[in-house]
Design a protein around this motif. Sequence first.
Motif, PDB file in Angstrom:
ATOM      1  N   PHE A 221      36.301 -19.162  32.429  1.00 31.11           N
ATOM      2  CA  PHE A 221      37.121 -18.982  33.579  1.00 31.11           C
ATOM      3  C   PHE A 221      37.020 -19.954  34.945  1.00 31.11           C
ATOM      4  O   PHE A 221      38.141 -20.273  35.289  1.00 31.11           O
ATOM      5  N   LYS A 222      35.929 -20.501  35.261  1.00 29.78           N
ATOM      6  CA  LYS A 222      35.876 -21.685  36.084  1.00 29.78           C
ATOM      7  C   LYS A 222      36.673 -22.728  35.697  1.00 29.78           C
ATOM      8  O   LYS A 222      36.999 -23.526  36.542  1.00 29.78           O
ATOM      9  N   SER A 223      36.743 -22.960  34.512  1.00 30.05           N
ATOM     10  CA  SER A 223      37.412 -24.126  34.111  1.00 30.05           C
ATOM     11  C   SER A 223      39.036 -24.204  33.813  1.00 30.05           C
ATOM     12  O   SER A 223      39.567 -25.017  33.396  1.00 30.05           O
ATOM     13  N   MET A 224      39.451 -22.870  34.291  1.00 26.72           N
ATOM     14  CA  MET A 224      40.891 -22.543  34.008  1.00 26.72           C
ATOM     15  C   MET A 224      41.762 -23.508  34.964  1.00 26.72           C
ATOM     16  O   MET A 224      42.675 -23.440  34.856  1.00 26.72           O
ATOM     17  N   GLY A 225      41.159 -23.866  36.119  1.00 28.78           N
ATOM     18  CA  GLY A 225      42.061 -24.724  37.052  1.00 28.78           C
ATOM     19  C   GLY A 225      43.092 -23.758  37.598  1.00 28.78           C
ATOM     20  O   GLY A 225      42.945 -22.860  38.190  1.00 28.78           O
ATOM     21  N   LEU A 226      44.317 -24.143  37.445  1.00 37.45           N
ATOM     22  CA  LEU A 226      45.495 -23.695  37.971  1.00 37.45           C
ATOM     23  C   LEU A 226      45.986 -22.302  37.405  1.00 37.45           C
ATOM     24  O   LEU A 226      46.082 -21.433  38.105  1.00 37.45           O
ATOM     25  N   ALA A 227      45.452 -22.174  36.242  1.00 37.43           N
ATOM     26  CA  ALA A 227      45.587 -20.808  35.519  1.00 37.43           C
ATOM     27  C   ALA A 227      44.582 -19.581  36.043  1.00 37.43           C
ATOM     28  O   ALA A 227      44.891 -18.441  36.406  1.00 37.43           O
ATOM     29  N   ARG A 228      43.317 -20.181  36.612  1.00 39.21           N
ATOM     30  CA  ARG A 228      42.520 -19.229  37.383  1.00 39.21           C
ATOM     31  C   ARG A 228      43.275 -19.012  38.769  1.00 39.21           C
ATOM     32  O   ARG A 228      43.129 -17.854  39.060  1.00 39.21           O
ATOM     33  N   ASP A 229      43.768 -19.899  39.382  1.00 41.22           N
ATOM     34  CA  ASP A 229      44.528 -19.494  40.524  1.00 41.22           C
ATOM     35  C   ASP A 229      45.489 -18.506  40.483  1.00 41.22           C
ATOM     36  O   ASP A 229      45.735 -17.730  40.965  1.00 41.22           O
ATOM     37  N   GLY A 230      46.333 -18.631  39.164  1.00 38.71           N
ATOM     38  CA  GLY A 230      47.365 -17.673  38.869  1.00 38.71           C
ATOM     39  C   GLY A 230      46.564 -16.131  38.709  1.00 38.71           C
ATOM     40  O   GLY A 230      47.183 -15.433  39.019  1.00 38.71           O
ATOM     41  N   VAL A 231      45.402 -16.056  38.252  1.00 36.54           N
ATOM     42  CA  VAL A 231      44.818 -14.825  38.071  1.00 36.54           C
ATOM     43  C   VAL A 231      44.595 -14.094  39.553  1.00 36.54           C
ATOM     44  O   VAL A 231      44.863 -13.071  39.826  1.00 36.54           O
ATOM     45  N   TYR A 232      43.921 -15.166  40.397  1.00 37.54           N
ATOM     46  CA  TYR A 232      43.818 -14.689  41.743  1.00 37.54           C
ATOM     47  C   TYR A 232      45.205 -14.327  42.339  1.00 37.54           C
ATOM     48  O   TYR A 232      45.152 -13.337  43.014  1.00 37.54           O
ATOM     49  N   LYS A 233      46.252 -15.098  42.196  1.00 35.53           N
ATOM     50  CA  LYS A 233      47.380 -14.643  42.808  1.00 35.53           C
ATOM     51  C   LYS A 233      48.174 -13.353  42.388  1.00 35.53           C
ATOM     52  O   LYS A 233      48.827 -12.628  43.007  1.00 35.53           O
ATOM     53  N   ARG A 234      47.979 -12.974  41.089  1.00 35.43           N
ATOM     54  CA  ARG A 234      48.528 -11.884  40.475  1.00 35.43           C
ATOM     55  C   ARG A 234      47.627 -10.664  40.849  1.00 35.43           C
ATOM     56  O   ARG A 234      48.265  -9.719  41.320  1.00 35.43           O
ATOM     57  N   LEU A 235      46.311 -10.928  41.262  1.00 39.93           N
ATOM     58  CA  LEU A 235      45.455  -9.835  41.702  1.00 39.93           C
ATOM     59  C   LEU A 235      46.073  -9.570  43.091  1.00 39.93           C
ATOM     60  O   LEU A 235      46.068  -8.486  43.406  1.00 39.93           O
ATOM     61  N   GLU A 236      45.966 -10.506  43.912  1.00 42.37           N
ATOM     62  CA  GLU A 236      46.536 -10.436  45.392  1.00 42.37           C
ATOM     63  C   GLU A 236      47.959  -9.670  45.467  1.00 42.37           C
ATOM     64  O   GLU A 236      48.405  -8.724  46.122  1.00 42.37           O
ATOM     65  N   PHE A 237      48.729 -10.321  44.477  1.00 42.69           N
ATOM     66  CA  PHE A 237      50.085  -9.384  44.530  1.00 42.69           C
ATOM     67  C   PHE A 237      49.982  -7.976  44.029  1.00 42.69           C
ATOM     68  O   PHE A 237      50.605  -7.141  44.857  1.00 42.69           O
ATOM     69  N   ALA A 238      49.326  -7.712  43.116  1.00 40.01           N
ATOM     70  CA  ALA A 238      49.085  -6.250  42.657  1.00 40.01           C
ATOM     71  C   ALA A 238      48.405  -5.483  43.729  1.00 40.01           C
ATOM     72  O   ALA A 238      48.894  -4.124  44.011  1.00 40.01           O
ATOM     73  N   ILE A 239      47.744  -6.092  44.360  1.00 40.58           N
ATOM     74  CA  ILE A 239      46.743  -5.337  45.673  1.00 40.58           C
ATOM     75  C   ILE A 239      47.863  -5.128  46.595  1.00 40.58           C
ATOM     76  O   ILE A 239      47.887  -4.087  47.389  1.00 40.58           O
ATOM     77  N   GLY A 240      48.641  -6.233  46.975  1.00 39.99           N
ATOM     78  CA  GLY A 240      49.542  -6.018  48.140  1.00 39.99           C
ATOM     79  C   GLY A 240      50.835  -4.805  47.605  1.00 39.99           C
ATOM     80  O   GLY A 240      51.119  -3.885  48.718  1.00 39.99           O
ATOM     81  N   MET A 241      51.019  -4.803  46.614  1.00 37.00           N
ATOM     82  CA  MET A 241      52.098  -3.816  46.008  1.00 37.00           C
ATOM     83  C   MET A 241      51.172  -2.328  46.511  1.00 37.00           C
ATOM     84  O   MET A 241      52.153  -1.655  46.632  1.00 37.00           O
ATOM     85  N   VAL A 242      50.402  -2.279  45.991  1.00 37.42           N
ATOM     86  CA  VAL A 242      49.494  -0.725  46.157  1.00 37.42           C
ATOM     87  C   VAL A 242      49.410  -0.592  47.556  1.00 37.42           C
ATOM     88  O   VAL A 242      49.677   0.613  47.837  1.00 37.42           O
ATOM     89  N   LEU A 243      48.970  -1.592  48.317  1.00 37.91           N
ATOM     90  CA  LEU A 243      49.052  -1.309  49.792  1.00 37.91           C
ATOM     91  C   LEU A 243      50.344  -1.086  50.489  1.00 37.91           C
ATOM     92  O   LEU A 243      50.529  -0.308  51.324  1.00 37.91           O
ATOM     93  N   ASP A 244      51.365  -1.719  49.892  1.00 34.66           N
ATOM     94  CA  ASP A 244      52.840  -1.402  50.510  1.00 34.66           C
ATOM     95  C   ASP A 244      52.988   0.107  49.993  1.00 34.66           C
ATOM     96  O   ASP A 244      53.754   0.781  50.922  1.00 34.66           O
ATOM     97  N   GLY A 245      52.706   0.557  48.923  1.00 34.31           N
ATOM     98  CA  GLY A 245      52.856   2.020  48.465  1.00 34.31           C
ATOM     99  C   GLY A 245      52.166   2.970  49.500  1.00 34.31           C
ATOM    100  O   GLY A 245      52.736   4.040  49.899  1.00 34.31           O
ATOM    101  N   LEU A 246      51.038   2.606  49.922  1.00 38.96           N
ATOM    102  CA  LEU A 246      50.202   3.301  50.911  1.00 38.96           C
ATOM    103  C   LEU A 246      50.834   3.283  52.087  1.00 38.96           C
ATOM    104  O   LEU A 246      50.926   4.183  52.856  1.00 38.96           O
ATOM    105  N   SER A 247      51.311   2.160  52.569  1.00 44.31           N
ATOM    106  CA  SER A 247      51.881   2.195  53.820  1.00 44.31           C
ATOM    107  C   SER A 247      53.231   2.892  53.835  1.00 44.31           C
ATOM    108  O   SER A 247      53.430   3.710  54.981  1.00 44.31           O
ATOM    109  N   GLU A 248      53.950   2.963  52.815  1.00 44.89           N
ATOM    110  CA  GLU A 248      55.200   4.217  52.886  1.00 44.89           C
ATOM    111  C   GLU A 248      54.320   5.629  53.013  1.00 44.89           C
ATOM    112  O   GLU A 248      55.103   6.329  54.048  1.00 44.89           O
TER     113      GLU A 248
END
Length: 128
Positions: free
Chosen positions: A24-51
């Motif tokens: 995982f630590k050696s994935m480099g940019l792909a690891r960053d992609g995992v974090y970005k997808r996580l951030e996106f999914a959380i953001g979408m769920v929080l948007d649903g709660l905002s509604e």
Amino acid sequence: MEYEEVLKSVKLIREGMPASVEEFKSMGLARDGVYKRLEFAIGMVLDGLSELAREHDIIALSYKEMVEGLSEKGAIPESVADKAIFLAQLREVLIYDYDSVNDEMAFRDMEEYLEFIETVLTFLEGSR
């Protein structure tokens, strides 16, 4: 809300996670992609709660306050609220303090993060 996109992100994260923290630590940019997808999914769920918060006339300055307001009004179970507050805090770290993300901890706890997203998402799907 596009729940399919959240589920797609969760699936991509699960499929992209390697077997070991070293990988995982050696994935480099792909690891960053995992974090970005996580951030996106959380953001979408929080948007649903905002509604949902808007439907209950909740005005808040932060996601934490919003979720607490939903919980106080009985619009969201406390168990879901606790997970949503954690996710909001995790999103803040991913956005504003990315350099402090601990890859070992994230690797160890990633499945729990994904389960929290799925729990909140399941609640949102049931509330519509």
